[in-house]
Design a protein around this motif. Structure first.
Motif, short mmCIF file in Angstrom:
data_model
loop_
_atom_site.label_atom_id
_atom_site.label_comp_id
_atom_site.label_asym_id
_atom_site.label_seq_id
_atom_site.Cartn_x
_atom_site.Cartn_y
_atom_site.Cartn_z
N LYS A 282 0.85 -1.18 0.00
CA LYS A 282 0.00 0.00 0.00
C LYS A 282 0.90 1.25 0.00
O LYS A 282 1.78 1.39 0.83
CB LYS A 282 -0.89 0.00 1.23
CG LYS A 282 -1.89 1.18 1.27
CD LYS A 282 -2.62 1.26 2.59
CE LYS A 282 -3.55 0.06 2.74
NZ LYS A 282 -4.38 0.20 3.98
N ASP A 283 0.60 2.16 -0.96
CA ASP A 283 1.38 3.39 -1.01
C ASP A 283 0.76 4.45 -0.12
O ASP A 283 -0.22 4.19 0.60
CB ASP A 283 1.55 3.87 -2.45
CG ASP A 283 0.21 4.18 -3.10
OD1 ASP A 283 -0.80 4.24 -2.38
OD2 ASP A 283 0.17 4.38 -4.33
N GLU A 284 1.27 5.72 -0.19
CA GLU A 284 0.78 6.79 0.67
C GLU A 284 -0.63 7.22 0.30
O GLU A 284 -1.30 7.91 1.09
CB GLU A 284 1.74 8.00 0.61
CG GLU A 284 1.92 8.60 -0.76
CD GLU A 284 3.03 7.90 -1.53
OE1 GLU A 284 3.39 8.38 -2.61
OE2 GLU A 284 3.53 6.85 -1.04
N ASN A 285 -1.11 6.81 -0.88
CA ASN A 285 -2.48 7.14 -1.30
C ASN A 285 -3.46 6.00 -1.03
O ASN A 285 -4.58 6.01 -1.55
CB ASN A 285 -2.49 7.50 -2.79
CG ASN A 285 -1.68 8.75 -3.09
OD1 ASN A 285 -1.70 9.70 -2.32
ND2 ASN A 285 -0.94 8.74 -4.21
N ASP A 286 -3.00 5.03 -0.23
CA ASP A 286 -3.81 3.86 0.12
C ASP A 286 -4.17 3.02 -1.11
O ASP A 286 -5.21 2.36 -1.15
CB ASP A 286 -5.09 4.28 0.86
CG ASP A 286 -4.80 4.79 2.26
OD1 ASP A 286 -3.73 4.42 2.81
OD2 ASP A 286 -5.61 5.57 2.79
N HIS A 287 -3.34 3.05 -2.11
CA HIS A 287 -3.53 2.20 -3.29
C HIS A 287 -2.62 0.99 -3.18
O HIS A 287 -1.44 1.13 -2.83
CB HIS A 287 -3.22 2.97 -4.58
CG HIS A 287 -4.15 4.12 -4.83
ND1 HIS A 287 -3.82 5.22 -5.59
CD2 HIS A 287 -5.43 4.33 -4.43
CE1 HIS A 287 -4.83 6.07 -5.64
NE2 HIS A 287 -5.84 5.54 -4.93
N TRP A 288 -3.20 -0.18 -3.47
CA TRP A 288 -2.41 -1.40 -3.44
C TRP A 288 -1.74 -1.59 -4.80
O TRP A 288 -2.40 -1.67 -5.82
CB TRP A 288 -3.28 -2.61 -3.09
CG TRP A 288 -3.71 -2.60 -1.66
CD1 TRP A 288 -4.87 -2.11 -1.17
CD2 TRP A 288 -2.98 -3.13 -0.58
NE1 TRP A 288 -4.94 -2.25 0.20
CE2 TRP A 288 -3.77 -2.91 0.58
CE3 TRP A 288 -1.75 -3.77 -0.42
CZ2 TRP A 288 -3.35 -3.29 1.85
CZ3 TRP A 288 -1.36 -4.16 0.84
CH2 TRP A 288 -2.14 -3.90 1.95
N ILE A 289 -0.42 -1.61 -4.75
CA ILE A 289 0.34 -1.80 -6.00
C ILE A 289 1.32 -2.94 -5.79
O ILE A 289 1.58 -3.37 -4.66
CB ILE A 289 1.10 -0.52 -6.39
CG1 ILE A 289 2.08 -0.11 -5.28
CG2 ILE A 289 0.14 0.63 -6.70
CD1 ILE A 289 2.91 1.12 -5.62
N SER A 290 1.86 -3.41 -6.87
CA SER A 290 2.78 -4.54 -6.76
C SER A 290 4.10 -4.09 -6.12
O SER A 290 4.45 -2.91 -6.10
CB SER A 290 3.06 -5.11 -8.15
OG SER A 290 3.77 -4.16 -8.94
N VAL A 291 4.76 -5.07 -5.58
CA VAL A 291 6.05 -4.78 -4.96
C VAL A 291 7.02 -4.19 -5.97
O VAL A 291 7.80 -3.28 -5.66
CB VAL A 291 6.63 -6.06 -4.32
CG1 VAL A 291 8.04 -5.83 -3.80
CG2 VAL A 291 5.73 -6.57 -3.21
N THR A 292 6.95 -4.67 -7.19
CA THR A 292 7.83 -4.15 -8.24
C THR A 292 7.58 -2.67 -8.48
O THR A 292 8.52 -1.86 -8.55
CB THR A 292 7.63 -4.95 -9.53
OG1 THR A 292 7.89 -6.33 -9.28
CG2 THR A 292 8.57 -4.45 -10.61
N GLU A 293 6.33 -2.28 -8.60
CA GLU A 293 6.00 -0.87 -8.82
C GLU A 293 6.42 -0.01 -7.62
O GLU A 293 6.93 1.11 -7.77
CB GLU A 293 4.50 -0.72 -9.06
CG GLU A 293 4.03 -1.33 -10.37
CD GLU A 293 2.52 -1.26 -10.52
OE1 GLU A 293 2.03 -1.40 -11.64
OE2 GLU A 293 1.84 -1.05 -9.48
N TYR A 294 6.19 -0.54 -6.41
CA TYR A 294 6.51 0.22 -5.19
C TYR A 294 8.02 0.49 -5.11
O TYR A 294 8.45 1.62 -4.85
CB TYR A 294 6.04 -0.56 -3.97
CG TYR A 294 6.12 0.24 -2.68
CD1 TYR A 294 5.05 1.04 -2.28
CD2 TYR A 294 7.26 0.20 -1.88
CE1 TYR A 294 5.13 1.79 -1.10
CE2 TYR A 294 7.34 0.94 -0.71
CZ TYR A 294 6.27 1.73 -0.32
OH TYR A 294 6.35 2.47 0.84
#
Length: 241
Positions: free
Chosen positions: A199-211
Motif C-alpha cells: 500500500k502506497d501513501e495514497n492507500d492504493h495497493w500496487i505490486s512490490v515491483t511498482e513500489y
C-alpha cells in the motif's frame, strides 16, 4: 665665522645626501663633533662652548658606533681638554678670538675641567648605552614575536587549506552517495496473504515491483527463486496437478 659657515654647509651635505653610506656619515658626524670641540677650546678658550661639542662627540659615538666607543670618546675628550688647557696655561696657545674674557687656567683648573668632563660624559654615555641596549633587546623580542606570529599564520593558512580540501572531498563523496541511495522510512504495509502487493501513501495497493521502482533508484531484474522453481518443475512433471 667662515669656519663655522663652511662646517654648517658640509653638515647639511652629509645629512641630506643619501648616496653616502650611513657608516661613513656616522663617522663624519662623530669626528666633526670632536674637531669642533677641540677647535672651539683652542680658539676661544676654556670659557666657551667646547663642552657642548665634546659631550656631543661622546654621545654620538655611543649612538652611532657603540657604548664602548662612547667611553673611548670620553677618554679622548678628557685628554684633549687636559692637553689644550695645559697649552693655554703655559702660554704656548694664546686665546685671541674669544668674545669674552677667557681666564688662563692653572693646574687645579685643568684637573677640575678634565675630571668633571670625564665624569659627566661617562654618566651620559653609560645611560645612553643602557637605553640603546634596552631598545635593541626590545626590538629583537618584537622581531622574534613577529616572526613567530608569521610562522603561526602560515601554518594556520596551510591547515585551513588542507581542511577545506578534505571537506570538499568528503562533501563530494557524500553527494555521490546521496545521488545513488534512497531509503525507505517508517512502516511499509504489505499484504499478509499474497506478500506481493503493497500500500502506497495514497492507500492504493500496487505490486512490490511498482513500489520499489517508485520509492528507490534500484533497477529491478527478473529471476526465479528456488521454491517457485521447484513448484514449476512439479507442474511440468505432473500434468494432473
Amino acid at each position: 665665522i667662515a669656519f663655522y659657515l663652511t662646517t654648517l654647509v658640509i653638515v647639511w651635505i652629509f645629512a641630506l645626501n643619501r648616496t653616502i653610506s650611513v657608516k661613513l656619515r656616522s663617522w663624519f658626524f662623530v669626528s666633526l663633533a670632536y674637531i669642533l670641540g677641540a677647535f672651539d677650546m683652542a680658539v676661544f678658550g676654556v670659557a666657551e662652548d667646547w663642552r657642548l661639542y665634546l659631550f656631543s662627540f661622546s654621545i654620538l659615538a655611543a649612538i652611532f658606533l657603540s657604548w664602548r666607543a662612547g667611553l673611548l670618546a670620553t677618554l679622548l675628550g678628557a685628554v684633549t681638554v687636559g692637553v689644550i688647557a695645559s697649552q693655554i696655561s703655559s702660554g704656548r696657545l694664546v686665546i685671541t678670538a674669544s668674545g669674552m674674557s677667557s681666564p688662563i687656567p692653572n693646574a687645579e683648573d685643568i684637573i677640575t675641567f678634565t675630571v668633571i668632563f670625564a665624569m659627566i660624559s661617562s654618566v651620559i654615555v653609560t645611560a645612553v648605552g643602557a637605553l640603546l641596549r634596552e631598545l635593541g633587546e626590545t626590538s629583537l623580542r618584537e622581531s622574534r614575536a613577529a616572526q613567530l606570529l608569521q610562522q603561526e599564520r602560515v601554518l594556520l593558512e596551510r591547515r585551513v587549506v588542507d581542511r577545506t580540501r578534505e571537506l570538499k572531498e568528503r562533501n563530494g563523496e557524500l553527494q555521490k552517495a546521496l545521488a545513488t541511495i534512497k531509503t525507505l522510512n517508517g512502516l511499509v504495509p504489505i499484504c499478509a496473504w499474497c506478500n506481493s502487493r503493497m500500500k502506497d501513501e495514497n492507500d492504493h495497493w500496487i505490486s512490490v515491483t511498482e513500489y520499489l521502482s517508485e520509492k528507490t533508484d534500484a533497477q529491478l531484474s527478473h529471476g526465479i527463486c528456488p521454491d517457485c522453481k521447484a513448484k514449476l518443475l512439479r507442474v511440468d512433471t505432473d500434468p494432473a496437478s
